[in-house]
Design a protein around this motif. Sequence first.
Motif, PDB file in Angstrom:
ATOM      1  N   THR A  70       1.737  -1.670   2.288  1.00 28.67           N
ATOM      2  CA  THR A  70       2.254  -1.931   0.824  1.00 28.67           C
ATOM      3  C   THR A  70       3.137  -3.289   0.918  1.00 28.67           C
ATOM      4  OG1 THR A  70       2.151   0.271   0.206  1.00 28.67           O
ATOM      5  CG2 THR A  70       3.274  -1.161  -1.173  1.00 28.67           C
ATOM      6  N   ALA A  71       4.111  -3.318   1.932  1.00 27.44           N
ATOM      7  CA  ALA A  71       4.907  -4.483   1.971  1.00 27.44           C
ATOM      8  C   ALA A  71       4.009  -5.683   2.435  1.00 27.44           C
ATOM      9  CB  ALA A  71       6.083  -4.155   2.896  1.00 27.44           C
ATOM     10  N   ARG A  72       3.116  -5.346   3.412  1.00 29.48           N
ATOM     11  CA  ARG A  72       2.397  -6.586   3.608  1.00 29.48           C
ATOM     12  C   ARG A  72       1.724  -7.102   2.531  1.00 29.48           C
ATOM     13  NH1 ARG A  72      -0.239  -4.356   9.193  1.00 29.48           N
ATOM     14  NH2 ARG A  72       0.447  -2.478   7.880  1.00 29.48           N
ATOM     15  N   ARG A  73       0.970  -6.356   1.771  1.00 27.94           N
ATOM     16  CA  ARG A  73       0.215  -6.559   0.457  1.00 27.94           C
ATOM     17  C   ARG A  73       1.125  -7.285  -0.226  1.00 27.94           C
ATOM     18  NH1 ARG A  73      -4.799  -5.033  -1.721  1.00 27.94           N
ATOM     19  NH2 ARG A  73      -5.341  -4.612   0.439  1.00 27.94           N
ATOM     20  N   LEU A  74       2.139  -7.000  -0.890  1.00 28.28           N
ATOM     21  CA  LEU A  74       3.072  -7.482  -1.627  1.00 28.28           C
ATOM     22  C   LEU A  74       3.718  -9.092  -1.134  1.00 28.28           C
ATOM     23  CD1 LEU A  74       5.517  -4.534  -2.650  1.00 28.28           C
ATOM     24  CD2 LEU A  74       3.797  -5.786  -4.235  1.00 28.28           C
ATOM     25  N   ARG A  75       4.013  -8.899   0.322  1.00 27.18           N
ATOM     26  CA  ARG A  75       4.258 -10.129   0.785  1.00 27.18           C
ATOM     27  C   ARG A  75       3.290 -11.140   0.615  1.00 27.18           C
ATOM     28  NH1 ARG A  75       6.681  -6.807   5.075  1.00 27.18           N
ATOM     29  NH2 ARG A  75       8.971  -6.954   4.848  1.00 27.18           N
ATOM     30  N   ALA A  76       1.904 -10.787   0.804  1.00 24.30           N
ATOM     31  CA  ALA A  76       0.746 -11.762   0.624  1.00 24.30           C
ATOM     32  C   ALA A  76       0.709 -12.189  -0.825  1.00 24.30           C
ATOM     33  CB  ALA A  76      -0.568 -10.934   1.025  1.00 24.30           C
TER      34      ALA A  76
ATOM     35  N   LEU B 223      13.567  11.484 -13.692  1.00 26.60           N
ATOM     36  CA  LEU B 223      14.713  10.644 -12.972  1.00 26.60           C
ATOM     37  C   LEU B 223      14.699   9.251 -13.120  1.00 26.60           C
ATOM     38  CD1 LEU B 223      14.423  12.845  -9.569  1.00 26.60           C
ATOM     39  CD2 LEU B 223      16.327  12.795 -11.363  1.00 26.60           C
ATOM     40  N   GLY B 224      13.981   8.917 -14.184  1.00 27.87           N
ATOM     41  CA  GLY B 224      13.999   7.149 -14.216  1.00 27.87           C
ATOM     42  C   GLY B 224      12.866   6.458 -13.801  1.00 27.87           C
ATOM     43  N   ALA B 225      11.859   7.037 -13.004  1.00 29.77           N
ATOM     44  CA  ALA B 225      11.016   6.216 -12.573  1.00 29.77           C
ATOM     45  C   ALA B 225      10.412   5.586 -13.683  1.00 29.77           C
ATOM     46  CB  ALA B 225       9.988   7.067 -11.509  1.00 29.77           C
ATOM     47  N   VAL B 226       9.834   4.189 -13.421  1.00 30.97           N
ATOM     48  CA  VAL B 226       9.110   3.717 -14.688  1.00 30.97           C
ATOM     49  C   VAL B 226       7.607   3.778 -14.375  1.00 30.97           C
ATOM     50  CG1 VAL B 226      10.924   1.437 -14.756  1.00 30.97           C
ATOM     51  CG2 VAL B 226       9.165   1.408 -13.189  1.00 30.97           C
ATOM     52  N   ALA B 227       6.873   4.317 -13.340  1.00 28.07           N
ATOM     53  CA  ALA B 227       5.787   4.705 -12.973  1.00 28.07           C
ATOM     54  C   ALA B 227       5.590   5.520 -11.747  1.00 28.07           C
ATOM     55  CB  ALA B 227       4.834   3.302 -13.025  1.00 28.07           C
ATOM     56  N   VAL B 228       4.438   6.213 -11.660  1.00 29.79           N
ATOM     57  CA  VAL B 228       4.202   7.104 -10.638  1.00 29.79           C
ATOM     58  C   VAL B 228       2.622   6.878 -10.525  1.00 29.79           C
ATOM     59  CG1 VAL B 228       3.934   9.220  -9.622  1.00 29.79           C
ATOM     60  CG2 VAL B 228       5.681   8.850 -11.292  1.00 29.79           C
ATOM     61  N   TYR B 229       2.492   6.277  -9.339  1.00 27.02           N
ATOM     62  CA  TYR B 229       0.994   5.797  -8.771  1.00 27.02           C
ATOM     63  C   TYR B 229       0.501   6.734  -7.546  1.00 27.02           C
ATOM     64  CZ  TYR B 229       1.283   1.756 -11.475  1.00 27.02           C
ATOM     65  OH  TYR B 229       1.171   0.498 -12.546  1.00 27.02           O
ATOM     66  N   ASP B 230      -0.657   6.960  -7.720  1.00 26.12           N
ATOM     67  CA  ASP B 230      -1.377   7.333  -6.582  1.00 26.12           C
ATOM     68  C   ASP B 230      -1.648   6.035  -5.733  1.00 26.12           C
ATOM     69  OD1 ASP B 230      -4.343   7.458  -4.999  1.00 26.12           O
ATOM     70  OD2 ASP B 230      -3.886   9.604  -5.454  1.00 26.12           O
ATOM     71  N   LYS B 231      -1.457   6.462  -4.399  1.00 25.91           N
ATOM     72  CA  LYS B 231      -1.437   4.870  -3.595  1.00 25.91           C
ATOM     73  C   LYS B 231      -2.669   4.130  -3.749  1.00 25.91           C
ATOM     74  CE  LYS B 231       1.567   6.617   0.245  1.00 25.91           C
ATOM     75  NZ  LYS B 231       1.777   6.903   1.649  1.00 25.91           N
ATOM     76  N   SER B 232      -3.790   4.875  -3.727  1.00 26.56           N
ATOM     77  CA  SER B 232      -5.143   4.230  -3.881  1.00 26.56           C
ATOM     78  C   SER B 232      -5.062   3.381  -4.998  1.00 26.56           C
ATOM     79  CB  SER B 232      -6.393   5.071  -3.941  1.00 26.56           C
ATOM     80  OG  SER B 232      -6.199   5.995  -4.849  1.00 26.56           O
ATOM     81  N   ASP B 233      -4.418   3.770  -6.425  1.00 26.13           N
ATOM     82  CA  ASP B 233      -4.456   3.239  -7.561  1.00 26.13           C
ATOM     83  C   ASP B 233      -3.732   1.874  -7.407  1.00 26.13           C
ATOM     84  OD1 ASP B 233      -6.233   5.069  -8.670  1.00 26.13           O
ATOM     85  OD2 ASP B 233      -4.799   6.245  -9.456  1.00 26.13           O
ATOM     86  N   LEU B 234      -2.439   2.048  -6.617  1.00 31.99           N
ATOM     87  CA  LEU B 234      -1.523   1.244  -6.566  1.00 31.99           C
ATOM     88  C   LEU B 234      -2.068  -0.110  -5.883  1.00 31.99           C
ATOM     89  CD1 LEU B 234       1.421   0.565  -6.961  1.00 31.99           C
ATOM     90  CD2 LEU B 234       1.762   1.193  -4.772  1.00 31.99           C
ATOM     91  N   VAL B 235      -2.864   0.224  -4.776  1.00 36.12           N
ATOM     92  CA  VAL B 235      -3.595  -1.028  -4.101  1.00 36.12           C
ATOM     93  C   VAL B 235      -4.446  -1.540  -4.895  1.00 36.12           C
ATOM     94  CG1 VAL B 235      -4.931  -1.434  -2.101  1.00 36.12           C
ATOM     95  CG2 VAL B 235      -2.975   0.438  -1.690  1.00 36.12           C
ATOM     96  N   ASP B 236      -5.136  -0.752  -5.753  1.00 39.70           N
ATOM     97  CA  ASP B 236      -6.165  -1.439  -6.545  1.00 39.70           C
ATOM     98  C   ASP B 236      -5.491  -2.425  -7.880  1.00 39.70           C
ATOM     99  OD1 ASP B 236      -8.335  -0.203  -5.414  1.00 39.70           O
ATOM    100  OD2 ASP B 236      -8.746   1.415  -6.956  1.00 39.70           O
ATOM    101  N   SER B 237      -4.356  -1.815  -8.104  1.00 46.69           N
ATOM    102  CA  SER B 237      -3.681  -2.736  -9.093  1.00 46.69           C
ATOM    103  C   SER B 237      -3.193  -3.974  -8.224  1.00 46.69           C
ATOM    104  CB  SER B 237      -2.465  -2.060  -9.887  1.00 46.69           C
ATOM    105  OG  SER B 237      -1.661  -1.613  -8.687  1.00 46.69           O
ATOM    106  N   PHE B 238      -2.815  -4.001  -7.227  1.00 46.06           N
ATOM    107  CA  PHE B 238      -2.533  -5.102  -6.321  1.00 46.06           C
ATOM    108  C   PHE B 238      -3.658  -6.075  -6.321  1.00 46.06           C
ATOM    109  CE2 PHE B 238       0.759  -2.877  -3.536  1.00 46.06           C
ATOM    110  CZ  PHE B 238       1.858  -2.838  -4.468  1.00 46.06           C
ATOM    111  N   ARG B 239      -4.863  -5.482  -5.952  1.00 47.99           N
ATOM    112  CA  ARG B 239      -6.150  -6.279  -5.771  1.00 47.99           C
ATOM    113  C   ARG B 239      -6.227  -6.887  -7.195  1.00 47.99           C
ATOM    114  NH1 ARG B 239      -9.307  -2.373  -4.621  1.00 47.99           N
ATOM    115  NH2 ARG B 239      -8.691  -2.474  -2.410  1.00 47.99           N
ATOM    116  N   LEU B 240      -6.194  -6.517  -8.416  1.00 51.32           N
ATOM    117  CA  LEU B 240      -6.461  -7.073  -9.652  1.00 51.32           C
ATOM    118  C   LEU B 240      -5.295  -8.113 -10.085  1.00 51.32           C
ATOM    119  CD1 LEU B 240      -7.212  -3.688 -11.637  1.00 51.32           C
ATOM    120  CD2 LEU B 240      -8.968  -5.509 -10.777  1.00 51.32           C
ATOM    121  N   ALA B 241      -4.297  -7.814  -9.484  1.00 50.71           N
ATOM    122  CA  ALA B 241      -3.234  -8.866  -9.636  1.00 50.71           C
ATOM    123  C   ALA B 241      -3.569 -10.091  -9.001  1.00 50.71           C
ATOM    124  CB  ALA B 241      -1.835  -8.179  -9.256  1.00 50.71           C
ATOM    125  N   ALA B 242      -4.224 -10.168  -7.902  1.00 56.15           N
ATOM    126  CA  ALA B 242      -4.271 -11.253  -7.152  1.00 56.15           C
ATOM    127  C   ALA B 242      -5.230 -12.294  -7.578  1.00 56.15           C
ATOM    128  CB  ALA B 242      -4.916 -10.878  -5.657  1.00 56.15           C
TER     129      ALA B 242
END
Length: 97
Positions: free
Chosen positions: A1-7, A78-97
């Motif tokens: 995830t960190a690598r994807r965000l850094r990309a 507890l204050g989380a702004v969102a909760v994601y399934d990891k596969s959905d999170l990766v897809d949202s990174f892909r859409l943001a690119a």
Amino acid sequence: TARRLRAFGCTCVAVGSVAAAIDALAHERFDAVLTDHSLPGPSGLDLLAYMHHRHLETPCVLMSSWVEEDVRRKALALGAVAVYDKSDLVDSFRLAA
């Protein structure tokens, strides 16, 4: 995830435990925290509880391989702004690119 965000040009500090995350939060300011529910030792929910108890305003997102409704409910309480399934999170990174 960190690598994807850094990309995407994000600056990331990756740690492997809640204790390391608490230490990082004590020494640096962050725009956001992304934590996994399943960590060695205390969980991402424990990190959220710490942040909630300390009244930390840093937005936090919880991710998990499998998001159970009970975990989602606890994380949001507890204050989380969102909760994601990891596969959905990766897809949202892909859409943001």
